[in-house]
Enzyme design. Structure first.
Site, PDB file in Angstrom:
ATOM      1  N   ARG A 210      -7.537  18.917  71.142  1.00 64.05           N
ATOM      2  CA  ARG A 210      -6.199  19.941  71.062  1.00 64.05           C
ATOM      3  C   ARG A 210      -6.271  21.294  71.605  1.00 64.05           C
ATOM      4  NH1 ARG A 210      -2.903  17.523  66.064  1.00 64.05           N
ATOM      5  NH2 ARG A 210      -3.098  15.613  66.562  1.00 64.05           N
TER       6      ARG A 210
ATOM      7  N   ASP B 298       9.482  25.295  59.179  1.00 65.06           N
ATOM      8  CA  ASP B 298       8.231  24.748  59.849  1.00 65.06           C
ATOM      9  C   ASP B 298       7.232  26.070  60.104  1.00 65.06           C
ATOM     10  OD1 ASP B 298       7.116  21.903  60.469  1.00 65.06           O
ATOM     11  OD2 ASP B 298       5.878  23.411  61.789  1.00 65.06           O
TER      12      ASP B 298
HETATM   13  C1  LIG Z   1       3.867  15.425  60.172  1.00 61.99           C
HETATM   14  S1  LIG Z   1       4.843  16.740  60.314  1.00 61.99           S
HETATM   15  C2  LIG Z   1       5.889  16.245  59.170  1.00 61.99           C
HETATM   16  C3  LIG Z   1       7.457  16.330  59.557  1.00 61.99           C
HETATM   17  C4  LIG Z   1       8.767  15.903  58.831  1.00 61.99           C
HETATM   18  N1  LIG Z   1       8.774  16.355  57.613  1.00 61.99           N
HETATM   19  C5  LIG Z   1       8.635  14.228  58.608  1.00 61.99           C
HETATM   20  O1  LIG Z   1       8.323  13.793  57.716  1.00 61.99           O
HETATM   21  O2  LIG Z   1       8.882  13.574  59.657  1.00 61.99           O
HETATM   22  C6  LIG Z   1       3.991  17.913  59.630  1.00 61.99           C
HETATM   23  C7  LIG Z   1       4.641  19.312  59.775  1.00 61.99           C
HETATM   24  O3  LIG Z   1       4.220  19.977  58.742  1.00 61.99           O
HETATM   25  C8  LIG Z   1       4.025  21.518  59.444  1.00 61.99           C
HETATM   26  N2  LIG Z   1       3.247  22.266  58.429  1.00 61.99           N
HETATM   27  C9  LIG Z   1       1.776  21.984  58.476  1.00 61.99           C
HETATM   28  N3  LIG Z   1       1.365  23.185  57.509  1.00 61.99           N
HETATM   29  C10 LIG Z   1       2.352  23.910  57.224  1.00 61.99           C
HETATM   30  C11 LIG Z   1       2.355  24.853  56.145  1.00 61.99           C
HETATM   31  N4  LIG Z   1       1.298  25.688  55.965  1.00 61.99           N
HETATM   32  N5  LIG Z   1       3.573  25.539  56.103  1.00 61.99           N
HETATM   33  C12 LIG Z   1       4.770  24.955  56.774  1.00 61.99           C
HETATM   34  N6  LIG Z   1       4.762  23.710  57.608  1.00 61.99           N
HETATM   35  C13 LIG Z   1       3.391  23.393  57.679  1.00 61.99           C
HETATM   36  C14 LIG Z   1       3.479  21.314  60.845  1.00 61.99           C
HETATM   37  O4  LIG Z   1       3.628  22.428  61.920  1.00 61.99           O
HETATM   38  C15 LIG Z   1       4.279  19.742  61.074  1.00 61.99           C
HETATM   39  O5  LIG Z   1       5.323  20.096  61.864  1.00 61.99           O
END
Ligand SMILES: C[S@@+](CC[C@H](N)C(=O)[O-])C[C@H]1O[C@@H](n2cnc3c(N)ncnc32)[C@H](O)[C@@H]1O
Length: 285
Positions: A46, A154
């Site tokens: 990445r 996010d």
């Molecule tokens: C796998 S996606 C899940 C998206 C959605 N909630 C779903 O279930 O389809 C995880 C998301 O969490 C965000 N993320 C990771 N660490 C985070 C943090 N500390 N604070 C806010 N968002 C975070 C990432 O940027 C990513 O877009």
């Protein structure tokens, strides 16, 4: 056999354990995402293109670059490292729960001035937030008008940009009812052919923010009736999960629900929560 110069470049670009530890620690401190040693190939996959874009031949040089960064490069690393996989109506029973179990009693008990506030925390590129918004709009269209709004956030600025743009390839817009496509989306034309854009009437109920779930404070004055925080806790260690659940409970109204992903469990994590159905927990005190 590789020519001499190419071989040197390949060797120099190997990610040493020290450089990996530096990158993993940087990501952990900012996001709490745990990058164990097994994630080394993912980090290389990445970040290599970005390192090359900056004309940095080695990972040590990239780490040095990050040491002098004012935060912009770290944000890029976060955007690139975190997993953003999502989709419209992913784990659909949570939307059924909202429509059939949560909303009818809320509608009955509300006072005229009450506003339903829902937060899609860690919404990635927005599909989850728009799925919630469509569920709410369709429910209130049938059950009677009510005040409602949706906050979505996010940590990734790149994802929030996509979410705000609200344009998705047609094959990704999979909805539970045929009529919802014309009701909530506009078909793209010209260079937007093959895409759909969320209608502004739906978008006007929503606000998108860049929020780190571990920020000391959230920018919301009100408490939420429902918080979706799905498929993100699994990237955190247990201590961080507990800390986060405590912060989310504090942001939840009494009787409100916290919804997490199906592979995530909050059992035994916070005494104020009781399980309702898979992935759904209610604040009972
Ligand atoms: C796998 S996606 C899940 C998206 C959605 N909630 C779903 O279930 O389809 C995880 C998301 O969490 C965000 N993320 C990771 N660490 C985070 C943090 N500390 N604070 C806010 N968002 C975070 C990432 O940027 C990513 O877009």
């Amino acid at each position: 056999m590789l020519p001499h110069v190419e071989k040197r470049e390949t060797n120099r670009a190997q990610l040493s354990p020290a450089a990996f530890r530096f990158l993993a620690n940087l990501v952990y401190v900012r996001t709490r995402i745990v990058l164990g040693p097994e994630k080394q190939p993912l980090v290389i996959a990445r970040l290599t293109r970005r390192r090359r874009q900056l004309n940095l031949a080695t990972w040590e040089e990239y780490c040095e670059y990050l040491r002098h960064d004012r935060g912009e490069e770290l944000q890029r690393v976060i955007d690139l490292i975190s997993t953003h996989h999502t989709g419209f109506f992913r784990e659909p029973d949570h939307f059924t729960f909202l429509r059939d179990t949560f909303l009818p009693p809320w509608m009955k008990q509300r006072r005229a001035t009450d506003e339903l506030c829902v937060w899609s925390a860690a919404c990635s590129s927005g599909e989850e937030a728009y799925s919630i918004a469509m569920t709410l709009a369709a429910f209130f269209a049938q059950a009677g008008e009510a005040r409602w709004r949706l906050e979505a956030s996010d940590i990734s600025t790149a994802m929030i940009e996509i979410a705000r743009r609200a344009i998705y390839p047609a094959h990704k817009v999979t909805l539970p009812h045929r009529g919802w496509l014309p009701a909530f989306f506009q078909k793209g034309t010209g260079d937007q052919d093959g895409h759909f854009r969320v209608r502004s009437a739906l978008q006007s109920r929503m606000r998108f923010h860049r929020i780190n779930l571990f920020d000391p404070e959230y920018p919301f004055a009100t408490r939420f009736q429902v918080i979706f925080c799905r498929n993100v806790m699994m990237y955190f260690d247990r201590a961080s999960q507990e800390e986060l659940v405590g912060k989310l409970v504090a942001q939840l109204a009494l009787g409100g629900c916290l919804i997490v992903g199906h592979s995530e469990s909050l059992l035994g994590m916070n005494p104020a929560l009781r399980p309702v159905q898979p992935g759904v927990y209610q604040r009972h005190r």
